[in-house]
Motif scaffolding. Sequence first.
Motif, PDB file in Angstrom:
ATOM      1  N   THR A  98      55.959  26.238  69.751  1.00  0.00           N
ATOM      2  CA  THR A  98      54.735  25.850  70.462  1.00  0.00           C
ATOM      3  C   THR A  98      54.749  24.363  70.821  1.00  0.00           C
ATOM      4  OG1 THR A  98      53.498  27.624  69.364  1.00  0.00           O
ATOM      5  CG2 THR A  98      52.206  25.857  70.363  1.00  0.00           C
ATOM      6  N   GLY A  99      55.114  23.522  69.856  1.00  0.00           N
ATOM      7  CA  GLY A  99      55.112  22.072  70.098  1.00  0.00           C
ATOM      8  C   GLY A  99      56.049  21.697  71.239  1.00  0.00           C
ATOM      9  N   GLU A 100      57.203  22.302  71.219  1.00  0.00           N
ATOM     10  CA  GLU A 100      58.214  22.055  72.260  1.00  0.00           C
ATOM     11  C   GLU A 100      57.680  22.444  73.656  1.00  0.00           C
ATOM     12  OE1 GLU A 100      62.285  24.411  72.894  1.00  0.00           O
ATOM     13  OE2 GLU A 100      61.836  23.956  70.795  1.00  0.00           O
ATOM     14  N   VAL A 101      57.023  23.591  73.720  1.00  0.00           N
ATOM     15  CA  VAL A 101      56.479  24.059  75.009  1.00  0.00           C
ATOM     16  C   VAL A 101      55.347  23.127  75.474  1.00  0.00           C
ATOM     17  CG1 VAL A 101      55.387  25.996  76.231  1.00  0.00           C
ATOM     18  CG2 VAL A 101      57.124  26.453  74.482  1.00  0.00           C
ATOM     19  N   LEU A 102      54.497  22.722  74.535  1.00  0.00           N
ATOM     20  CA  LEU A 102      53.393  21.812  74.893  1.00  0.00           C
ATOM     21  C   LEU A 102      53.945  20.481  75.403  1.00  0.00           C
ATOM     22  CD1 LEU A 102      51.116  22.543  71.795  1.00  0.00           C
ATOM     23  CD2 LEU A 102      50.572  23.147  74.170  1.00  0.00           C
ATOM     24  N   ARG A 103      54.979  19.998  74.750  1.00  0.00           N
ATOM     25  CA  ARG A 103      55.567  18.715  75.188  1.00  0.00           C
ATOM     26  C   ARG A 103      56.218  18.862  76.565  1.00  0.00           C
ATOM     27  NH1 ARG A 103      56.472  18.521  69.619  1.00  0.00           N
ATOM     28  NH2 ARG A 103      58.591  19.310  69.761  1.00  0.00           N
ATOM     29  N   ALA A 104      56.801  20.012  76.820  1.00  0.00           N
ATOM     30  CA  ALA A 104      57.411  20.249  78.140  1.00  0.00           C
ATOM     31  C   ALA A 104      56.336  20.266  79.229  1.00  0.00           C
ATOM     32  CB  ALA A 104      58.180  21.572  78.127  1.00  0.00           C
ATOM     33  N   ILE A 105      55.189  20.814  78.913  1.00  0.00           N
ATOM     34  CA  ILE A 105      54.080  20.834  79.888  1.00  0.00           C
ATOM     35  C   ILE A 105      53.636  19.400  80.185  1.00  0.00           C
ATOM     36  CG2 ILE A 105      51.655  21.502  80.247  1.00  0.00           C
ATOM     37  CD1 ILE A 105      52.255  23.991  78.443  1.00  0.00           C
ATOM     38  N   ARG A 106      53.454  18.622  79.115  1.00  0.00           N
ATOM     39  CA  ARG A 106      53.001  17.233  79.297  1.00  0.00           C
ATOM     40  C   ARG A 106      54.036  16.395  80.035  1.00  0.00           C
ATOM     41  NH1 ARG A 106      50.249  15.199  73.701  1.00  0.00           N
ATOM     42  NH2 ARG A 106      48.156  15.037  74.537  1.00  0.00           N
ATOM     43  N   ALA A 107      55.297  16.692  79.809  1.00  0.00           N
ATOM     44  CA  ALA A 107      56.361  15.944  80.485  1.00  0.00           C
ATOM     45  C   ALA A 107      56.305  16.158  81.999  1.00  0.00           C
ATOM     46  CB  ALA A 107      57.725  16.356  79.938  1.00  0.00           C
ATOM     47  N   GLU A 124      46.936  28.119  62.659  1.00  0.00           N
ATOM     48  CA  GLU A 124      48.151  28.156  63.488  1.00  0.00           C
ATOM     49  C   GLU A 124      48.145  27.064  64.562  1.00  0.00           C
ATOM     50  OE1 GLU A 124      50.947  30.232  63.327  1.00  0.00           O
ATOM     51  OE2 GLU A 124      50.084  30.712  61.363  1.00  0.00           O
ATOM     52  N   LEU A 125      46.972  26.470  64.786  1.00  0.00           N
ATOM     53  CA  LEU A 125      46.877  25.411  65.795  1.00  0.00           C
ATOM     54  C   LEU A 125      47.127  24.024  65.201  1.00  0.00           C
ATOM     55  CD1 LEU A 125      43.619  26.583  67.639  1.00  0.00           C
ATOM     56  CD2 LEU A 125      45.950  26.711  68.537  1.00  0.00           C
ATOM     57  N   PHE A 126      47.018  23.933  63.883  1.00  0.00           N
ATOM     58  CA  PHE A 126      46.985  22.618  63.244  1.00  0.00           C
ATOM     59  C   PHE A 126      48.231  21.769  63.507  1.00  0.00           C
ATOM     60  CE2 PHE A 126      43.750  23.754  59.619  1.00  0.00           C
ATOM     61  CZ  PHE A 126      42.794  24.018  60.578  1.00  0.00           C
ATOM     62  N   ASP A 127      49.393  22.378  63.447  1.00  0.00           N
ATOM     63  CA  ASP A 127      50.649  21.613  63.591  1.00  0.00           C
ATOM     64  C   ASP A 127      50.780  20.913  64.939  1.00  0.00           C
ATOM     65  OD1 ASP A 127      51.536  22.176  61.114  1.00  0.00           O
ATOM     66  OD2 ASP A 127      52.988  23.720  61.708  1.00  0.00           O
ATOM     67  N   TRP A 128      50.007  21.355  65.924  1.00  0.00           N
ATOM     68  CA  TRP A 128      50.241  20.857  67.290  1.00  0.00           C
ATOM     69  C   TRP A 128      49.213  19.828  67.733  1.00  0.00           C
ATOM     70  CZ3 TRP A 128      54.540  22.900  66.528  1.00  0.00           C
ATOM     71  CH2 TRP A 128      54.663  24.186  66.020  1.00  0.00           C
ATOM     72  N   LEU A 129      48.469  19.271  66.783  1.00  0.00           N
ATOM     73  CA  LEU A 129      47.399  18.323  67.138  1.00  0.00           C
ATOM     74  C   LEU A 129      47.915  17.157  67.988  1.00  0.00           C
ATOM     75  CD1 LEU A 129      44.360  17.646  66.796  1.00  0.00           C
ATOM     76  CD2 LEU A 129      44.986  16.277  64.793  1.00  0.00           C
ATOM     77  N   GLY A 130      49.121  16.688  67.682  1.00  0.00           N
ATOM     78  CA  GLY A 130      49.660  15.550  68.427  1.00  0.00           C
ATOM     79  C   GLY A 130      50.181  15.926  69.809  1.00  0.00           C
TER      80      GLY A 130
END
Length: 218
Positions: A98-107, A124-130
């Motif tokens: 999930t984090g990787e996909v979110l970072r790809a979107i922001r990129a 399940e959402l907690f890890d991706w706060l950043g």
Amino acid sequence: MKIKVAPSILASDFSAAGQTFARLEQSGADLAHCDVMDGNFVPPITFGAQFIQHIRPHTKLFLDCHLMTLHPETHIESFAAAGADLISVHTEVCGKRTGEVLRAIRALGVKAAAVVNPATPVTELFDWLGDVDMYLVMSVVPGWGGQKFIPESLKKLEELRAFCIKNGRPDLDIEVDGGVTEQNAGDIAAAGANVLVAGSTVFRSADMRATIEALRRA
Ligand code: DX5
Ligand code: ZN
């Protein structure tokens, strides 16, 4: 927190999409929620990036694209190029990535959100706060508009807002999606959501502007 209203165009007439976005703008919508369904992650199929691309020149509204698809990472480039302002992806499909996909979107210069289904714990959402610009909590099983709000979602919203406050992002947007009405919007906002998706409530109302304002005052 200031409440934002995100009408879901799933409840609208797709043959009049250009006018729909104009009406939403005139009615004071804060965002336009666009439900992308692939017939796999959820049974129905709605539309893809080409639809967003065709709509983009017709509206200045913030296009909030909710990807209910398998392999969302294969779609983010086309949605970004089409003019999506935000792309949300489900933790149920992205899992540890999930984090990787979110970072790809922001990129790609697009805002990113992580989503949980009613059956998925909000933890399940907690890890991706950043990595997020918004969290999205589904308050119905995704796939269809016009369902009833699942009351247990309120506890999830409370837990999520408390987590955001405790971890230095008290004002993070928390969106809730499914079964939002003028009657339950107050409780939903009190529980910690500040972005209210509303499909049937907005599109079935005789006075869209008044309904959006009523939801915003919740
Ligand atoms: C459900 C969609 C929702 C839906 C909400 O799968 O993600 O956005 O349009 O519709 P209402 O507001 O009618 O419950
Ligand atoms: Zn949605």
